[in-house]
Design an enzyme around this catalytic site. Structure first.
Site, short mmCIF file in Angstrom:
data_model
loop_
_atom_site.label_atom_id
_atom_site.label_comp_id
_atom_site.label_asym_id
_atom_site.label_seq_id
_atom_site.Cartn_x
_atom_site.Cartn_y
_atom_site.Cartn_z
N SER A 238 0.80 -1.23 0.00
CA SER A 238 0.00 0.00 0.00
C SER A 238 0.83 1.29 0.00
O SER A 238 0.43 2.26 -0.65
CB SER A 238 -0.98 -0.01 1.17
N LYS A 285 -9.94 -5.60 10.97
CA LYS A 285 -11.05 -5.01 10.21
C LYS A 285 -12.37 -4.95 11.00
O LYS A 285 -13.21 -4.11 10.73
CB LYS A 285 -11.26 -5.77 8.89
N ASP A 321 -12.75 -2.39 -0.01
CA ASP A 321 -12.61 -3.74 -0.58
C ASP A 321 -13.86 -4.07 -1.41
O ASP A 321 -13.78 -4.71 -2.46
CB ASP A 321 -12.50 -4.80 0.52
N GLY A 345 -13.56 -19.52 0.65
CA GLY A 345 -13.18 -18.77 1.86
C GLY A 345 -14.39 -18.13 2.51
O GLY A 345 -15.41 -17.88 1.84
N ALA A 346 -14.26 -17.89 3.81
CA ALA A 346 -15.36 -17.25 4.55
C ALA A 346 -14.81 -16.29 5.59
O ALA A 346 -15.41 -16.07 6.63
CB ALA A 346 -16.24 -18.33 5.20
N GLY A 347 -13.63 -15.71 5.31
CA GLY A 347 -13.02 -14.75 6.23
C GLY A 347 -13.50 -13.34 5.94
O GLY A 347 -14.54 -13.14 5.28
N GLY A 348 -12.73 -12.36 6.40
CA GLY A 348 -13.10 -10.95 6.25
C GLY A 348 -13.25 -10.54 4.79
O GLY A 348 -14.23 -9.89 4.41
N ARG A 369 -12.67 -24.00 4.24
CA ARG A 369 -12.00 -25.09 4.98
C ARG A 369 -12.79 -25.41 6.25
O ARG A 369 -13.09 -26.56 6.54
CB ARG A 369 -10.57 -24.63 5.31
N LYS A 373 -18.11 -21.85 9.15
CA LYS A 373 -18.01 -20.44 8.79
C LYS A 373 -18.67 -20.19 7.43
O LYS A 373 -19.28 -19.14 7.21
CB LYS A 373 -16.54 -20.01 8.75
#
Ligand code: NAP
Length: 480
Positions: A238, A285, A321, A345-348, A369, A373
């Site tokens: 960034s 986050k 995002d 995936g099921a994260g942020g 995984r 979630k």
């Protein structure tokens, strides 16, 4: 001033280092402890070839250097170095040799009185600096912060000891990197850097990074500070999005990575440094939410925030995002060519992706995984879910989005889509941006899929952040 530590095993090698980096620096430190043999004639020759002031430093192992011999021999060498035309000599606080002090004064060589703490930050930091400065020497203190609280203490030196202009205060390690880049905000007269790959001390950046990317030497009391918080965070790209844009628009602003251990302390540091805005990455986050006075519709929907900035004196949180992810797909989404999507995936990041796709009425299948979630996110977003073992039963997909950190360097060998067979018709989008081409994307390319890279999203969300931070449009790339 930026000071380059010269670490050649002989003077010729140190001169080559100087020549390579001279455009970026205003001062050098010759590390005598790195020389294989001390040849005074060669050092004399080096001093005649280097037009900027030179510091002589002969550092012991216990202070982070290489010298392992006796103190008697070291002091003898320091005494002989005072016969040469150095501008400064570094003497540790415990050296109580009057003859060295007298000789330095006679030869108009300024003493840098240094103190090193390789394990922490002393609680009497301010008092120590005062003591080091007592005899009119430049006070240099290099400590090892263990927490963001320690970083706060280092930045407070600027306020507490404003009357001592000749001082250098450094926080070592990754936590200390902001104290090196923002050295002027600690009240330091210079800071050290090393050639890339040859760091003399933990946290040293290269002269080019300090000068060309951060313009650290341009920082003044009016410089607006922005940054990114995360843990880990030093891999971030960034700063390369924001700093060149500030420079191109002529804005007196800087964007710095902050390794954070506690969000609450970071908000205190933000007040101390008058930070105007910051990006938020893993794992903060969600943790920033209680500190925000205003949040956007997307943050409320997704429950996570990646951009925080001051708006009418209140911290406001938005989620770039969400829009950054959509940017490379805009045409296909507007023309409704994407109707079904598989999200891995099921994260942020997955939360932003799924909500963004659901906003366009896409049917989404989530596979993660940890199946629970995936189920939870599916319930919250009106999507469906499957287990990793059921991946081979997912068909007729227009878009597959890889949002997990599997495949991210150093885990390049992981491919969370391995149970899925590409048809070549779906668009394959990986959020991972290091490496650029992941194992997932390689498989997709072989099948003939159109690929979208994590870097495309990173840049798109960064551009939106820049606009939130500054109120200016992100500048067009300069013609080369
Ligand atoms: P996060 O909240 O920590 O979630 C991580 C996700 O990855 C979870 O679903 C986790 O599964 C899964 N995962 C981790 N290791 C895995 C492995 N070895 N195999 C399979 N699944 C694995 O992280 P995040 O914020 O969502 O970020 C995820 C990735 O997206 C990171 O690589 C990040 O750099 C990238 N990202 C890129 C951008 C961009 O602009 N390009 C923006 C945001 C994020 P479990 O639930 O089973 O643990």
């Amino acid at each position: 001033m930026l000071c380059l530590s010269l670490t050649g095993s002989d003077c010729a090698k140190s001169i080559i280092q100087y020549e390579k980096h001279k455009e970026a620096i205003q001062l050098v430190e010759l590390r005598i402890d790195y020389l294989e043999t001390i040849k005074y004639e060669e050092i004399k020759g080096l001093l005649s070839l280097i037009p900027v002031p030179v510091i002589a430093t002969y550092r012991r192992v216990r202070d982070g250097g290489l010298y392992e011999g006796s103190e008697k021999v070291r002091c003898k060498v320091l005494n002989s170095l005072l016969d040469l035309d150095f501008s400064y000599i570094d003497l540790e606080e415990d050296i109580k040799k009057q003859e060295l002090e007298e000789k330095a004064s006679k030869r108009s060589i300024k003493i840098i009185r240094s103190y090193h703490d390789m394990e922490g930050v002393p609680t009497d930091l301010f008092l120590r600096i005062l003591k080091l400065h007592k005899r009119g020497d430049v006070a240099k203190i290099a400590v090892t912060p263990q927490s963001l609280e320690d970083i706060m203490m280092i930045f407070k030196v600027n306020k507490e000891l404003k009357d001592i202009p000749e001082k250098v205060v450094i926080g070592m390690g990754d936590l200390g990197i902001p104290t090196r880049i923002l050295y002027k905000k600690t009240g330091s007269m210079f800071t050290f850097c090393s050639p890339e790959g040859q760091e003399v001390a933990s946290g040293h950046l290269s002269p080019e990074i300090m000068h060309d990317l951060y313009h650290a030497d341009r920082v003044n009391e009016n410089t607006k500070v922005f940054g990114i918080i995360g843990n880990p965070v030093m891999h971030t790209s960034s700063p390369k999005i924001h700093n060149p844009a500030f420079d191109q628009l002529g804005l007196n602003s800087i964007y710095v990575p902050f390794l954070v251990d506690d969000v609450r302390t970071f908000f205190q540091l933000a007040d101390l440094l008058s930070i105007q805005g910051f990006s938020v990455t893993v794992p903060f986050k969600q943790q920033v939410l209680p500190y925000l006075g205003k949040i956007s519709r997307e943050v409320k929907l997704i429950g996570s925030c990646n951009t925080v900035f001051k708006s009418n004196r209140v911290w406001k949180g938005v989620n770039t995002d969400f829009y950054g992810f959509l940017k490379p797909l805009q045409e296909e989404l507007d023309s409704q060519r994407i109707r079904t999507a598989l999200v891995l995936g099921a994260g942020g990041a997955a939360r932003s992706v799924v909500w963004a796709l659901r906003n366009y009425y896409c049917r989404v299948v989530i596979v993660n995984r940890t199946a629970d979630k995936a189920r939870l996110l599916a319930e919250q977003t009106g999507s469906s879910w499957k287990t990793v073992e059921e991946l081979d039963s997912v068909h007729d997909i227009d878009l597959i989005v890889q949002t997990t950190s599997g495949g991210m360097s150093p885990y390049d060998d992981v491919d969370p889509s391995s149970g899925y067979e590409f048809t070549g018709k779906e668009i394959a989008y990986d959020l991972v941006y290091k490496p650029k081409v992941t194992k997932f994307l390689k498989r997709a390319e072989q099948a003939g899929c159109r690929e979208i890279f994590g870097m495309d999203m990173l840049i798109a969300q960064g551009i939106l952040q820049f606009e939130s931070f500054t109120g200016f449009n992100y500048p067009q790339k300069k013609e080369s």
